[in-house]
Design a protein around this motif. Sequence first.
Motif, PDB file in Angstrom:
ATOM      1  N   ARG A 106     -16.061 -37.576 -32.437  1.00  0.00           N
ATOM      2  CA  ARG A 106     -16.731 -38.591 -31.618  1.00  0.00           C
ATOM      3  C   ARG A 106     -18.050 -38.046 -31.069  1.00  0.00           C
ATOM      4  O   ARG A 106     -19.070 -38.744 -31.062  1.00  0.00           O
ATOM      5  CB  ARG A 106     -15.818 -39.019 -30.474  1.00  0.00           C
ATOM      6  CG  ARG A 106     -16.385 -40.119 -29.590  1.00  0.00           C
ATOM      7  CD  ARG A 106     -15.364 -40.551 -28.553  1.00  0.00           C
ATOM      8  NE  ARG A 106     -15.898 -41.604 -27.706  1.00  0.00           N
ATOM      9  CZ  ARG A 106     -16.601 -41.406 -26.600  1.00  0.00           C
ATOM     10  NH1 ARG A 106     -16.868 -40.163 -26.220  1.00  0.00           N
ATOM     11  NH2 ARG A 106     -17.043 -42.413 -25.886  1.00  0.00           N
ATOM     12  N   PHE A 120     -14.063 -43.839 -37.460  1.00  0.00           N
ATOM     13  CA  PHE A 120     -15.054 -42.831 -37.827  1.00  0.00           C
ATOM     14  C   PHE A 120     -15.578 -43.062 -39.245  1.00  0.00           C
ATOM     15  O   PHE A 120     -16.773 -42.830 -39.515  1.00  0.00           O
ATOM     16  CB  PHE A 120     -14.463 -41.433 -37.703  1.00  0.00           C
ATOM     17  CG  PHE A 120     -14.163 -41.023 -36.287  1.00  0.00           C
ATOM     18  CD1 PHE A 120     -14.806 -41.636 -35.222  1.00  0.00           C
ATOM     19  CD2 PHE A 120     -13.230 -40.033 -36.007  1.00  0.00           C
ATOM     20  CE1 PHE A 120     -14.545 -41.265 -33.907  1.00  0.00           C
ATOM     21  CE2 PHE A 120     -12.957 -39.655 -34.701  1.00  0.00           C
ATOM     22  CZ  PHE A 120     -13.611 -40.273 -33.646  1.00  0.00           C
ATOM     23  N   THR A 141     -21.653 -39.575 -32.273  1.00  0.00           N
ATOM     24  CA  THR A 141     -22.501 -40.137 -31.224  1.00  0.00           C
ATOM     25  C   THR A 141     -23.864 -39.462 -31.223  1.00  0.00           C
ATOM     26  O   THR A 141     -24.906 -40.129 -31.111  1.00  0.00           O
ATOM     27  CB  THR A 141     -21.841 -39.965 -29.847  1.00  0.00           C
ATOM     28  OG1 THR A 141     -20.590 -40.671 -29.833  1.00  0.00           O
ATOM     29  CG2 THR A 141     -22.722 -40.520 -28.741  1.00  0.00           C
TER      30      THR A 141
END
Length: 227
Positions: A40, A195, A44
């Motif tokens: 994550r 994802f 990001t």
Amino acid sequence: MSAELSFFDLFVQASLLVQLVMLTLLGFSIACWTMIFQRRKVLTAAREQLQDFEDKFWSGADLSKLYSEVSAKEQIDGIENLFVSGFREFARLRKSHIYAPQVIVDGTHRAMRVAMSREVDNLETHLPFMATVGSISPYIGLFGTVWGIMNSFIALGAVEQATLAMVAPGIAEALIATAMGLFAAIPAVMAYNRFSHNVEKLENSYGNFMEEFSSILQRQTAAEQKG
């Protein structure tokens, strides 16, 4: 069965094989959550870098200056790696006195394609493991459940008078294995799907930039050739 039995009590009372199944699933779950937080963070950062770089690129900044600025960084990744790889190949071809626009586009495109492939591979790190955990964890948990219930019924057959209180603890131990399998699998599957979608969007954005940048370099070469 005593209502005061805790998860730890049921784990301790379970057979060795069921305990190993539970520990395996617990390890899978911990590993997956670690990878989820790590992926994550990486994805990001890649999205933010993409937005920031495209803002600079399309603001009309001089490509040579932008290349010098980006290539001076200690670590180059994401879309910046595509840009640096493409512009470096473009400069190399020009130094070789190659001015055919199509040759430059092909060379630049190949360099950026290699860079993009490496970036996508980095973004997809750990995703196959999440997919594997999501696929096999329920079956591992079910195996522990079947084994635990089988042992409970074998023990039940050794007594003359069977009661629910005698078999319930064993069945409860076994069912915990299934619950742990689902606990490990569900987050892994959800994270993998999310994802994978994010990586696909980034890959599409990289591909679009690659085509647009190649077109810019082709037009610039054609204009210089005419001049």
